[in-house]
Scaffold this active site. Structure first.
Site, mmCIF file in Angstrom:
data_model
loop_
_atom_site.group_PDB
_atom_site.id
_atom_site.type_symbol
_atom_site.label_atom_id
_atom_site.label_comp_id
_atom_site.label_asym_id
_atom_site.label_seq_id
_atom_site.Cartn_x
_atom_site.Cartn_y
_atom_site.Cartn_z
ATOM 1 N N ASN A 213 49.846 9.212 64.192
ATOM 2 C CA ASN A 213 49.931 9.020 65.116
ATOM 3 C C ASN A 213 50.744 8.984 65.851
ATOM 4 O O ASN A 213 50.313 10.551 66.079
ATOM 5 C CB ASN A 213 50.915 8.078 64.193
ATOM 6 N N ILE A 312 60.586 8.983 52.187
ATOM 7 C CA ILE A 312 61.417 10.441 52.154
ATOM 8 C C ILE A 312 63.126 9.973 52.675
ATOM 9 O O ILE A 312 63.673 10.812 51.190
ATOM 10 C CB ILE A 312 61.406 11.773 53.260
ATOM 11 N N LYS A 346 67.111 -2.813 58.445
ATOM 12 C CA LYS A 346 66.509 -1.123 57.812
ATOM 13 C C LYS A 346 67.434 -0.294 57.086
ATOM 14 O O LYS A 346 67.000 0.284 56.493
ATOM 15 C CB LYS A 346 65.652 -0.320 59.029
#
Ligand code: C5P
Length: 408
Positions: A213, A312, A346
């Site tokens: 990306n 992660i 989030k």
């Protein structure tokens, strides 16, 4: 605001070929907003003239303790009284030996001895031939001046002006500038170990292709630099990016999300803070082909199957040290719209105490950014600024959160 705005630096030059680099160093200090007073030893003036240093610093250069231009005729006292820092670059073996013994037979050494030791730090950037550097006398003297409170910078290794090669080159002006800027930053993270991920990941499809990306890694690298400036030990786990490692940062280069997870888990037990700025690929090809996938002439694209990468950040946040906030986990969210709502969601999904929202298209590859700090109590905006300035503000904010946690 410039990094050295309002600072007054005394730049001392002792004798050595590296004096040619001090002209650039002086220019960098001035560009960073400092006012610079140059003092040169007689030997330094054999290598570069006071004319150059005066032109670059815009101030009279001093070289003799008998210089009558100083109103009270005491240059060795006057020159450091308004100073925030004395930097000697280059610091020759001879000057270091003198300082180690408190000798003061010229303006430069006199001035170092006569400076107010509690108020005006002394930084030395040594430069000398490799044999002089390795000599037990020099190493002994370096230890002594460090014990006496000087900050002794390291030296570079490589080709030397004398034609030999080894340790003893003066650090580059930009490196010395970074050390000086860092010296003025309050050490709010002293004793902390900060682990940072940065950049994209690269998920191989075959030996020559992959999925990645547009993350540049700049925000994560700025955070790593800001954390080191604040006195932390910093490990930076970097995906494939082409950025220089900030001084003092331990960098581990990785390629894929799985490599990144390994590197992070390797350090997580010694870290106190984990800041996940990396743009980790959500998916990876199930099996990367070990040979280049060729067109077969049928016009059909190859059938690629994907599997989800481990998260992660969530994994560390849900570990026992993450849950107890012994490892304080901070996440990033790159969104395109509804930043607050998405960042709040989030934060809860990842289980982190602090999540930083930013607008993806406004940050990827840019040198500046704007951040939204979202925690359980609400949100605070850090308005558009350079990534380094934002990183410093973020690190200062995290330091307050950690110390509040410790006091609880
Ligand atoms: O889920 P999303 O990718 O938007 O989450 C972004 C945050 O989670 C960032 O802090 C990123 O570094 C981290 N992350 C991670 N591992 C993943 C995906 C995201 O650590 N596989």
């Amino acid at each position: 605001m410039k990094d050295l705005a309002g600072k007054h630096i005394v730049l001392g030059l002792s004798g050595g070929v590296a004096c040619y680099k001090s002209a650039e160093l002086c220019r960098l200090f001035v560009k960073a907003g400092a006012s610079v007073q140059v003092v040169m030893s007689a030997a330094a003036q054999q290598f570069i003239t006071p004319v150059t240093m005066q032109a670059l610093s815009q101030h009279t250069v001093y070289g003799s303790q008998w210089d009558a231009r100083v109103p009270n005729n005491m240059a060795h006292i006057q020159l450091t009284r308004q100073a925030d820092l004395c930097v000697i670059a280059p610091a020759s073996a001879d000057l270091i030996a003198k300082l180690a013994h408190g000798m003061a037979d010229d303006l430069l050494s006199l001035m170092c001895l006569a400076r107010p030791i509690d108020r005006v730090p002394l930084m030395l950037a040594p430069a000398m031939n490799k044999e002089m550097w390795q000599h037990p006398a020099t190493q002994r003297n370096l230890k002594q001046v460090a014990l006496d409170g000087a900050q002794v910078l390291g030296v570079g290794c490589g080709e030397q002006a004398c034609g030999e090669s080894g340790d003893g080159r003066m650090l580059e002006p930009a490196e010395i500038l970074d050390e000086v800027i860092a010296m003025f930053v309050p050490k709010v993270l002293k004793g902390q170990h900060v682990l940072v991920t940065a950049g994209p990941t690269f998920e191989a499809i075959d030996p020559v292709r992959g999925i990645t990306n547009l993350s540049s890694g700049k925000m994560g690298f700025a955070i790593a630099r800001a954390a080191t400036e604040a006195g932390a030990t910093v490990t930076l786990v970097a995906g494939p990016v082409n950025l220089p490692t900030p001084r003092g940062v331990h960098r581990v280069d990785v390629k894929s999300a799985l490599n990144m997870l390994d590197a992070v888990e390797n350090k997580a037990s010694v870290a106190n803070v984990f800041i996940a700025t990396a743009a980790v690929a959500d998916w990876r090809p199930v099996n990367a082909s070990d040979r280049k996938i060729k067109k077969d002439g049928s016009g059909q694209p190859p059938a690629l199957a994907f599997v989800e990468n481990p998260d992660i950040l969530a994994r560390l946040a849900q570990s026992p040290r993450g849950l107890s906030q012994e490892l304080y986990c901070v996440g990033f969210a790159a969104e395109s719209h509804d930043l607050l709502v998405n960042a709040q969601a989030k934060r809860l999904r990842k289980g982190v105490p602090l999540l930083i929202g930013n607008i993806g298209p406004d940050t990827f590859g840019q040198d500046d950014n704007a951040l939204l700090l979202v925690d359980e109590t609400g949100a605070r905006e850090l308005s558009r600024d350079t990534k380094l300035s934002l990183a410093r503000k973020l690190i200062a904010d995290i330091a307050i959160r950690i110390s509040a946690g410790v006091q609880k």
